[in-house]
Scaffold this motif. Sequence first.
Motif, PDB file in Angstrom:
ATOM      1  N   ALA B  74      -6.529 141.023  64.399  1.00 11.13           N
ATOM      2  CA  ALA B  74      -7.737 140.453  65.006  1.00 11.13           C
ATOM      3  C   ALA B  74      -8.126 141.296  66.211  1.00 11.13           C
ATOM      4  N   HIS B  75      -9.381 141.697  66.292  1.00  8.89           N
ATOM      5  CA  HIS B  75      -9.906 142.544  67.365  1.00  8.89           C
ATOM      6  C   HIS B  75      -9.249 143.929  67.396  1.00  8.89           C
ATOM      7  N   GLY B  76      -8.559 144.313  66.345  1.00  7.34           N
ATOM      8  CA  GLY B  76      -8.071 145.692  66.236  1.00  7.34           C
ATOM      9  C   GLY B  76      -6.790 145.985  66.981  1.00  7.34           C
ATOM     10  N   ARG B  79      -4.638 145.818  72.874  1.00  5.05           N
ATOM     11  CA  ARG B  79      -4.241 144.481  73.351  1.00  5.05           C
ATOM     12  C   ARG B  79      -5.172 144.025  74.465  1.00  5.05           C
ATOM     13  N   GLY B  80      -5.367 142.701  74.533  1.00  6.97           N
ATOM     14  CA  GLY B  80      -6.153 142.142  75.632  1.00  6.97           C
ATOM     15  C   GLY B  80      -7.623 142.500  75.583  1.00  6.97           C
ATOM     16  N   ALA B 165      -9.655 134.371  67.200  1.00  9.14           N
ATOM     17  CA  ALA B 165      -8.649 135.378  66.851  1.00  9.14           C
ATOM     18  C   ALA B 165      -7.289 134.727  66.604  1.00  9.14           C
ATOM     19  N   CYS B 166      -7.001 133.642  67.335  1.00 10.03           N
ATOM     20  CA  CYS B 166      -5.725 132.949  67.175  1.00 10.03           C
ATOM     21  C   CYS B 166      -5.582 132.416  65.755  1.00 10.03           C
ATOM     22  N   GLU B 224      -2.357 138.382  69.823  1.00 11.13           N
ATOM     23  CA  GLU B 224      -3.692 138.881  69.490  1.00 11.13           C
ATOM     24  C   GLU B 224      -4.791 138.294  70.362  1.00 11.13           C
ATOM     25  N   CYS B 225      -4.475 137.285  71.148  1.00 12.34           N
ATOM     26  CA  CYS B 225      -5.518 136.648  71.964  1.00 12.34           C
ATOM     27  C   CYS B 225      -6.090 137.651  72.956  1.00 12.34           C
ATOM     28  N   PRO B 226      -7.395 137.889  72.919  1.00 14.04           N
ATOM     29  CA  PRO B 226      -7.980 138.875  73.841  1.00 14.04           C
ATOM     30  C   PRO B 226      -7.908 138.433  75.296  1.00 14.04           C
TER      31      PRO B 226
END
Lengths: 670, 248
Positions: B74-76, B79-80, B165-166, B224-226
């Motif tokens: 998720a989101h690639g 991280r963050g 994303a979670c 994966e949480c941004p």
Amino acid sequence: MALDSRVPKGPIKDKWTDYKNKINLVNPANKRHIDVIVVGTGLAGGSAAATLAELGYNVKAFAYQDSPRRAHSIAAQGGINAAKNYQGDGDSTYRLFYDTVKGGDYRSREANVYRLAEVSANIIDQCVAQGVPFARDYGGLLDNRSFGGVLVSRTFYAKGQTGQQLLLGAYSAMNRQIARGKIEMFNRHEMLDVVIVDGKARGIIARNLITGEIERHSAHAVVIASGGYGNVYFLSTNAMGSNATAAWKIHKKGAYFANPCYTQIHPTCIPRSGDYQSKLTLMSESLRNDGRIWVPKNMDDVLAIREGRKKPTDLSEDERDYYLERRYPAFGNLVPRDVASRAAKERCDAGYGVNATGEAVYLDFASAIQRYGKEQAKIHNISNPSAEKIYELGQKIVEAKYGNLFQMYEKIVDEDPYKTPMMIYPATHYTMGGVWVDYNLMTTIPGCYCIGEANFSDHGANRLGASALMQGLADGYFVLPYTIGDYLADDIRTGKISTATKEFDEAEKAVKDRIDFFINNKGTKSVDHFHKRLGKVMWDKVGMARNEKGLKEAMAEIKAIREEFWKEVKVPGNANELNPELEKAGRVADFLELGELFAKDALVREESCGGHFREESVELDGEQKGEAKRDDENFAFVSAWEYKGEPADAVLHKEQLEFKDIELKQRSYK
Amino acid sequence: MNLTLKIWRQKDSSAKGQMVDYKVTDISEHMSFLEMMDVLNEQLVNAGEEPVAFDHDCREGICGMCSLYINGEAHGPDRGVTTCQLHMRMFKDGDTITIEPWRAAAFPVIKDLIVDRTSFERIQQAGGFISVNTSGNTQDANAIPIAKEAADKAMDAATCIGCGACVASCKNSSAMLFVGAKVSQYALLPQGQVEATERVLNMVKQMDEEGFGNCTNTGACEVECPKGISLENIARMNREYLKAAFKG
């Protein structure tokens, strides 16, 4: 039509209270029979929708995003102003009023601004009650910081995500009403026209962005809260979808558009890196609390830095030009945004820009890290701390204050701003101009209101930092819910507004015809192609500095781009499906008209004021040499434009501004 | 750099989708991932093809609109960050990049890479608020001091951007991190206490009804949480839920 601002009589400090006492009310039982449409769910629209529903009205709210929580208010970073005087540093309603009028370069309406300052304290109380987690000090009380153009600490904040937290507060209030059935929420819907019946706004035509279906929605009043028009520049700090369509549609149906040339170019944004760029990123003004802005003093150092032979940290204090501290000793790095932006442009135009494009200055946190580090060492009783220890302690404080902003910068630029100064440059950020409204926030179309950034009323020619959130929530929570009642009191016997009328037929047909035109045009150039060309003209000729010749050229060039757009635009896909290119086409078509009116407004205003800087109007000598020169004798008015077809044919109406409670002075931050 | 993109294309919610290959050339490492997608779309529009539909808006990592599943994350790979903050310097010349929508039963695909996240809306509507009307005479904001630590933790929970994303990262498609964050924000503040019992019960009930799975503590969501929302929030929600269930 003569403009009537409907400002109540009486002393400024009593106007709002007296007015509320005498205003018409709608009784709770009757509110159930009245529908209100709110377009946009940012701070203004979200707070208005929630409050109107709490009062008992039936609200229909519209957002183009998939949730009200995603409106661009969410991106506001620094904070929200309120005259709480929690710091005991001399703040008051009057001082917030004064600062806002002065910061707006004396081009806002006094009575509206005073009311804004008056309700500001209530906003903080309301948000805390909603569970907004504002920053607090160790005693558990609310913390404040300073923003540009003021001498007190009145800005409340939630890290660098204040807009997010306030919007989530309004969103939670909306959710409560959605659950009760008092707000009907239309996500992924875009308003494409307003419907006028017997001279009153009675509904809208909206497109369901998933199915492409064109829908009719009726109501007794329509509230536009669709934000600003900064994306007329193509590149701005606005969201990709931010657009002027709702505001422009009501303008074309009779709402006057005020002061389009007042646009805020924010001084601290990440500089552009290439032609592919689709948007710019803001670095909060709060950073100027601790960051110092500079460029090298000597051209040799500028060249050495650009060529990579020197690093900014190699330069000694003597070799740096902290130009804001030099030019404006009283306010230093915390001058208002328009002043800071022009000063950055002045240095870069003179050749001192520090990156390859020559359009960047430094924002440096080294002294702040030292200062906080030494302070922390004392607090923690560390005697003779090493340089590393001081740095470590100081960095922690800076991280706690601005951590998310530093991380955002590092991800975009790939440099560590704790170790090397940030590079920043001004970018379009906010539009002070917008739909003209009276004291009730009603436009020149009866029953059509406009709130938040979409209207023009509170910030004059320049907005102070942390005042946009204040205005959005003031309008939505505390002003509109009162003033709209005065109008709706006449509608208690009207009954449901039918959508099966010729007015709705005509509006729907016009919307469908335009969509069909885009789909069938099959031109040769994409929507973005035209948007980028418009943006370039706007930035080059209607940007931070403007002159007569450039503005005339801009008007002609925008007209030519617009004509080409209508011949050559290419929109793939169909009307009856999710089609982002079709959405963009409609928005850019409106920007292509708004841009020309914008240039025309700037041309007519032959003075410099706030964000509007005319090169022909500067101080020629004295202490203020080179600063913007306002002309109160000839230009102390609001320009309200009436639509007449071509933007060049728009008719100017003037609302004369009267300053009874503040003396008009040259704005000095020296 | 030159890249091959494998992208999920799906005409609408009822159509059958498939992965389609595209080539993009001369991509700068300074571009954001979505600017690279803009380049692809401009290319498709100019060729008379339909561009790839994807959700995006603020492009600065805060609106929560963007939602791509990139190379299985998720989101690639970074991280963050959200997808809009992901930069092409994370990839190499010649790479093949797989781009899919969020995969979860509670997030049905609307078109291409766009999913329907209104299940999150309904969970928030079930109790993600404090019942206080706008009045103008609420008590003074400083009337109740709140310990800095509690306020800071509430803020950390409240930074959730609702991107999903979670859920997309979880093998059970669980929404516990999302719901836990909202429950925690209010549980940590005195203002949230009055409705604490009903809130957690109602939100969890709605979460289950929407078809989100259960938490099995793999922790993929936290990784994966941004916004770095911590698993602590799930634990806190479980405690709140247990307390509430006993009070019943």
